[in-house]
Each structure stands twice: as structure tokens, then as C-alpha cells.
Design a protein around this motif. Structure first.
Motif, PDB file in Angstrom:
ATOM      1  N   GLY A  27       0.846  -1.192   0.000  1.00 45.67           N
ATOM      2  CA  GLY A  27       0.000   0.000   0.000  1.00 45.67           C
ATOM      3  C   GLY A  27       0.871   1.228   0.000  1.00 45.67           C
ATOM      4  O   GLY A  27       2.032   1.177   0.421  1.00 45.67           O
TER       5      GLY A  27
ATOM      6  N   ASP B 195      -4.279   0.461  -1.759  1.00 44.05           N
ATOM      7  CA  ASP B 195      -4.003  -0.547  -0.730  1.00 44.05           C
ATOM      8  C   ASP B 195      -3.864  -1.918  -1.377  1.00 44.05           C
ATOM      9  O   ASP B 195      -3.979  -2.057  -2.601  1.00 44.05           O
ATOM     10  CB  ASP B 195      -5.082  -0.511   0.358  1.00 44.05           C
TER      11      ASP B 195
ATOM     12  N   ALA C  30      -7.608   2.013   1.723  1.00 49.44           N
ATOM     13  CA  ALA C  30      -7.198   3.267   1.063  1.00 49.44           C
ATOM     14  C   ALA C  30      -8.098   4.437   1.460  1.00 49.44           C
ATOM     15  O   ALA C  30      -7.647   5.585   1.481  1.00 49.44           O
ATOM     16  CB  ALA C  30      -7.220   3.070  -0.458  1.00 49.44           C
TER      17      ALA C  30
ATOM     18  N   VAL D 191      -3.777   7.255  -3.232  1.00 50.51           N
ATOM     19  CA  VAL D 191      -3.617   6.155  -2.273  1.00 50.51           C
ATOM     20  C   VAL D 191      -4.045   4.844  -2.911  1.00 50.51           C
ATOM     21  O   VAL D 191      -5.059   4.790  -3.608  1.00 50.51           O
ATOM     22  CB  VAL D 191      -4.509   6.361  -1.010  1.00 50.51           C
TER      23      VAL D 191
END
Ligand code: DON
Length: 571
Positions: A43, A389, A66, A387
Motif C-alpha cells: 500500500g 491498498d 485506502a 492512495v
């Protein structure tokens, strides 16, 4: 008993140094550096500030997804990146959940109920853009906190857990970077002029790199949000402080405006480009629609073959920018208030017609290239973080106060800058806003309406899975920057690092000039000048792009823009 007492004392001392969350997660707010590039296995977060990226990554490491990380990162940015991170502004989130569902959350500021079309027109009928850009009257009803709570339904941690790192950073303080010191020093005069009390950002001897910035009033506001949720901002003491500040400075945001503010869930603006699907922000951002128009106008023109930043490719891209931005000025605004002809101006036949007068040997003229005519009548200082993950959730968020440090007004007792987003409306037809953009009816001021944005948080999907997460600040340059970063990757085959950091260029129809960033090739400029292009004064930097790209082996390549303190973190 005594032993327990000393243990408690020890814990208190430890906590006191820089907060329990930060301590437990090895985040030292007094010693940190930017990391510009990294390969992550599970991540990652790229944002405008190392501490914010570290906070987001710590949340991911603890098992958050995220969306959790995006919330915690934004809250940390509200503390450590006062130039654009915010509680007093607004933003957009575009995300894809691991289930494949896509979301677009609109927490753009709104015009207060007391706003009206001629709010910034003086007694002589002239627009006063000072008032739409600085001080209390420039502020729209802030949306960020509502947006974070709207995002929270996709998160897994409690909101209290996600806001704790920000509280620690505000309460205990952090060391500011050289860039932040410069930024704060540049607004000291404005801070005195547009504030009715002395905010934490004022320092008579001037800020320098390494100084500690503590924000106790902001910490108290964050704690009220932690305790009372959304109402901790939009009602009660914080709302009261906002309205009192407005009254002291002739602003117009009311308790009712605050109480009524809601973030909106929108259908993301989606389109295909070759084998990819692009998912971006719809109205009230022009970003997704402009990106769609521009990418579709080049899709069948062999852009890749022309080569990165050759006269040929820059000229083609400039001409599609010109045409898309002409449409922006005429047709784009808050679709809740104005019938934006989204479908009509993205149709293949329409876009083909738009390019009929394109001449690869010379510059078009913005006096002649007008907004297009839809073939059918219609039916219907900012910061970005990326972002991802390990579960397949991807989140792109762009959020803003508009100008750096917004209206320069800090809410007395509440410790945060309020935005100057009202300037993103067309304050008078044909009068340029601070980015030189003009507009008309589609983007006129009306109570409750959202001002048109250029923010373009974007995902690129490959085989339905997130492949690229990207976005940037930069006012009206934003859609053009995202366009270029994507073309750099998908057409010119640049490395992710170069796609972000190589000089960018910008054309927005009016003014009819090309803006280039320092380092843009001189020879290309010369060729374009010979074709009739005018160049604006070169800019030292355009934007701050944060990019995550999934590599063939599934790892994440994370690039934080080289232009600022931007930083990547991951694991
Ligand atoms: O929403 C918009 O388009 C602008 N208010 C964004 C402002 C911005 O990117 C400032 N950063 N350079």
C-alpha cells in the motif's frame, strides 16, 4: 501504587514528546525528509507533505484501507500543509472500491444563501476581484469535513482513530520546511490585513526552516470533530466561531449555511481511451470532461509517434486544449443549477467537428475558435493525494482552499484558514478569475451553487483494475497537467518519474498564449513561435503531481512531485 504512578508519569512524558500515535508509528514530526520515489508491495500514499504521507501509510499498515488512509492523510495535511490542506476548503474524491464499484464524492464549497450574481460588482458596475480573492467575503461554505464523513462509509477504522494523528500534530507541533517558511513569510502582511485576531501563522521575526508550528486552536477544533462528528464542525462552537469571524469581517456565511451543507455523491465521469478506462471527476469540476474531450481529440492521431515534447506533439496538444477550454468557458458549471451538455460535447461527431479547423502547420486563433456548437440540444493552492491498498481500493483526492492559504483569513478561535473559492465563479461575464479563466451564465453566482472547478482526481483502469492514480493542484492548468502526465505514460512511454517531473505546458483558449514551465525545450518554443504561437512568461513550476502506478508484478510505483516537499510513503 507508587510503581503504577511512575509508569503513568512515564507514559505521560512519552506521550508528551510527540503524541502516542506518532510515537507508536515511528513518525517524528521534528525530523523528516521527502521521499520522491518508491516501490511498495502492499500500500502507498503520495501527498504534498512527508508527515501526511507517513500518517496515511501508518493507517494502511495497521490494516486500514485506502479510504481510511485518504481520510487520515487529508486531516494531517490540514495541519502540516496549511497552504492547501484544509478544514475550511473543499475537494473531490474519485475512488474505486475493491468490489469494482466507483465513487465520486463532491465536497466542493457552495455559495452562501446570501450570495448573489453581483456580489463582487461595485457601485460603478465593475468587478472587484480583491473581494472574491481575499478576506471574509471570498469564502464559500466549506465542504471538506462533510466530505471526510461521506468518505468514511467506505472506511474501516473509527473516525476518532483517523483524526487522532492530526490532533497530535496540531497540538504538539511539527517542524516546518524551508518551503513552508517561505510561504508563510510571503503572507505575513495579508495575515495582518485580513484577520481580526492574531493567528498561529503570524511571526513578527519571520519563519525559518525547522521552526516549530503549534496550532492549539486547530487542535481544539479537530477534537470537537472527534467528539461530535460532522456536527463538531457544522454546528455548535465551531460553527459559531466561523459565523462570528464572518460578522467581524463582513463575510456572509451563516449558521444555516453551515448546518445545511452536505457532500454529494456523483456519478464519476468515465470514458475509454484505447484499452484503458478513465474515471475522473464530473461537474462541478470541469476536470473529467476536459480530460475526456482532450484525450478523445488526440486518440486517433498517432500522438505517441510524434514523440514527447516535439513541436508536432506540443502543437496538437495545445490545439485540443484551446478547443476544450473554450467549451469550459461557455458550458461548464454546477450541473445542479445549469444544464451542462456533457453528452453532447463529448460525442465523437462533435469532437471531430471541433478539430475540423485544426491546421498542423500553424497556430489557431482563439478569436476564431469559439466554443463548439453541440450537434444536438442538451438533455440533460490545492493539493492532491493518491492512495492504493493491497485489497484493490484506489483513491484520488484533490482538495483546495483555492489560492495558497485561501482567503488569508483564519477563523478566530478555530485556527484554520477559510477558502477564497468564490473567485472560481465567473464574478462577471468575461472578467477573468485569478487563473485568467472567464465564464458566463453556466458559472454565475447563485445561492447554494457550487463554483466550477478544474480539479481532476483521476483513476486509469486496465482490465477493470486500478492501474494509475493521479492528480495535481494548479488551478486551470490541472486538466492539462493530468492530460500530459497520462499522455507521457500511455503515448510517449516516459518513466513514471519523468511523466511527473518533466516540464509541463498549458493553453486555456483565453488568454491566447502558451504557458511553459522552466526547462521546456527552447528549440520547440522557437518552432512553435514560427507557427504563430505566443508565449506567456515562463513559470518556475506548474503543479505538484502525485502518481501511483501498478507495475506488471503487482507492486506499486509511487512518485511524489519533485517540485515541492511532496513525499511518497508505502510498505
Ligand atoms: O478548484 C479549482 O479549480 C481551483 N480552486 C484550484 C486551485 C489550485 O489548484 C491552486 N493551486 N495551485
Amino acid at each position: 501504587m507508587k510503581k503504577t504512578g511512575s509508569l503513568v508519569l512515564l507514559l505521560l512524558v512519552l506521550q508528551h514528546s510527540f503524541g502516542q500515535f506518532l510515537q507508536e508509528n515511528g513518525i517524528d514530526p521534528y525530523h523528516y525528509t521527502s521521499q520522491k520515489k518508491l516501490i511498495a508491495n502492499k500500500g502507498a500514499v503520495a501527498s504534498a507533505h512527508p508527515l501526511a504521507s507517513m500518517v496515511g501509510t501508518a493507517i494502511l499498515k495497521k490494516g486500514g484501507n485506502a479510504f481510511d488512509a485518504a481520510i487520515a492523510t487529508q486531516l494531517a495535511l490540514a495541519v502540516v500543509y496549511p497552504t492547501a490542506g484544509n478544514l475550511g476548503g473543499g475537494g473531490f474524491l474519485v475512488g474505486q472500491l475493491k468490489s469494482g464499484k466507483q465513487v465520486a464524492i463532491d465536497y466542493r464549497e457552495k455559495a452562501p444563501a446570501a450570495a448573489h450574481r453581483d456580489l463582487y460588482i461595485d457601485e460603478n458596475g465593475k468587478a472587484n476581484t480583491d473581494k472574491s480573492q481575499l478576506g471574509h467575503l471570498a469564502a464559500g461554505v466549506p465542504g471538506t469535513v462533510a466530505g471526510l464523513f461521506a468518505t468514511h462509509q467506505f472506511a474501516t477504522f473509527s473516525f476518532a482513530d483517523l483524526i487522532t494523528p492530526a490532533i497530535e500534530l496540531a497540538e504538539r507541533g511539527f517542524c516546518i520546511s524551508a518551503g513552508e517558511a517561505r510561504g508563510l513569510n510571503a503572507i505575513q502582511t495579508d495575515l495582518k490585513k485580513y484577520n481580526t485576531h492574531t493567528p498561529a501563522f503570524v511571526k513578527s521575526e519571520g519563519w525559518k526552516e525547522g521552526d516549530t508550528l503549534r496550532q492549539p486552536q486547530l487542535a481544539a477544533t479537530l477534537k470537537r470533530i472527534k467528539e461530535k462528528g460532522k456536527a463538531g464542525f457544522y454546528e455548535g462552537e465551531t460553527a459559531q466561531l466561523i459565523v462570528e469571524e464572518m460578522k467581524r469581517g463582513n463575510g456572509i456565511i451563516s449558521l444555516e449555511d453551515l448546518k445545511k451543507y452536505e457532500a454529494a455523491f456523483r456519478t464519476p465521469h468515465r470514458f475509454s481511451y484505447k484499452e484503458y478506462v478513465i474515471v475522473s471527476m464530473p461537474m462541478p469540476s470541469s476536470g473529467g470532461l476536459l480530460l475526456n474531450q482532450m484525450m478523445k481529440m488526440v486518440e486517433n492521431r498517432n500522438l505517441g509517434k510524434m514523440g514527447f515534447q516535439t513541436a508536432e506533439s506540443v502543437q496538437l496538444m495545445t490545439e485540443v486544449m484551446r478547443r476544450a477550454y473554450a467549451d469550459r468557458a461557455a458550458y461548464m458549471g454546477d450541473a445542479d443549477y445549469y444544464p451542462v451538455p456533457v453528452r453532447e460535447i463529448t460525442e465523437a461527431a462533435y469532437l471531430k467537428k471541433r478539430m475540423e479547423d485544426y491546421d498542423p502547420t500553424k497556430a489557431s486563433d482563439s478569436k476564431i475558435v469559439k466554443p463548439g456548437v453541440p450537434l444536438k440540444k442538451e438533455s440533460e493552492e490545492t493539493t492532491h493525494l493518491s492512495v492504493m491498498d493491497s485489497e484493490g481500493n484506489a483513491v484520488a483526492v484533490t482538495t483546495t482552499l483555492n489560492n495558497s492559504y485561501g482567503s488569508r483569513t483564519v477563523i478566530g478561535g478555530a485556527g484554520f484558514f477559510i477558502n477564497d473559492e468564490m473567485d472560481d465563479f465567473s464574478v462577471q461575464p468575461g472578467v477573468p478569475n485569478m487563473y485568467g479563466a472567464i465564464g458566463g451564465e453556466a458559472n454565475s453566482i447563485q445561492p447554494g451553487k457550487r463554483m466550477l472547478s478544474s480539479m481532476t482526481p483521476t483513476l486509469v483502469l486496465k482490465n477493470g483494475k486500478p492501474y494509475i492514480v493521479v492528480g495535481t493542484p494548479g488551478g486551470t492548468t490541472i486538466p492539462n497537467q493530468v492530460f500530459q502526465t497520462l499522455m507521457n505514460l500511455l503515448e510517449f512511454g516516459l518513466s513514471a518519474e519523468d511523466a511527473v517531473n518533466k516540464p509541463k505546458f498549458h493553453h486555456q483558449w483565453l488568454p491566447d498564449e502558451l504557458v511553459t514551465e522552466k526547462g521546456f525545450p527552447e528549440a520547440v518554443k522557437m518552432s512553435l513561435q514560427n507557427m504563430g504561437y505566443r508565449f506567456a512568461k515562463e513559470r518556475s513550476g506548474i503543479g505538484r503531481t502525485e502518481l501511483i502506478r501498478v507495475l506488471p508484478d503487482g507492486k506499486l510505483e509511487v512518485i511524489a512531485d519533485g517540485r515541492g516537499d511532496d513525499s511518497a510513503a508505502g510498505f
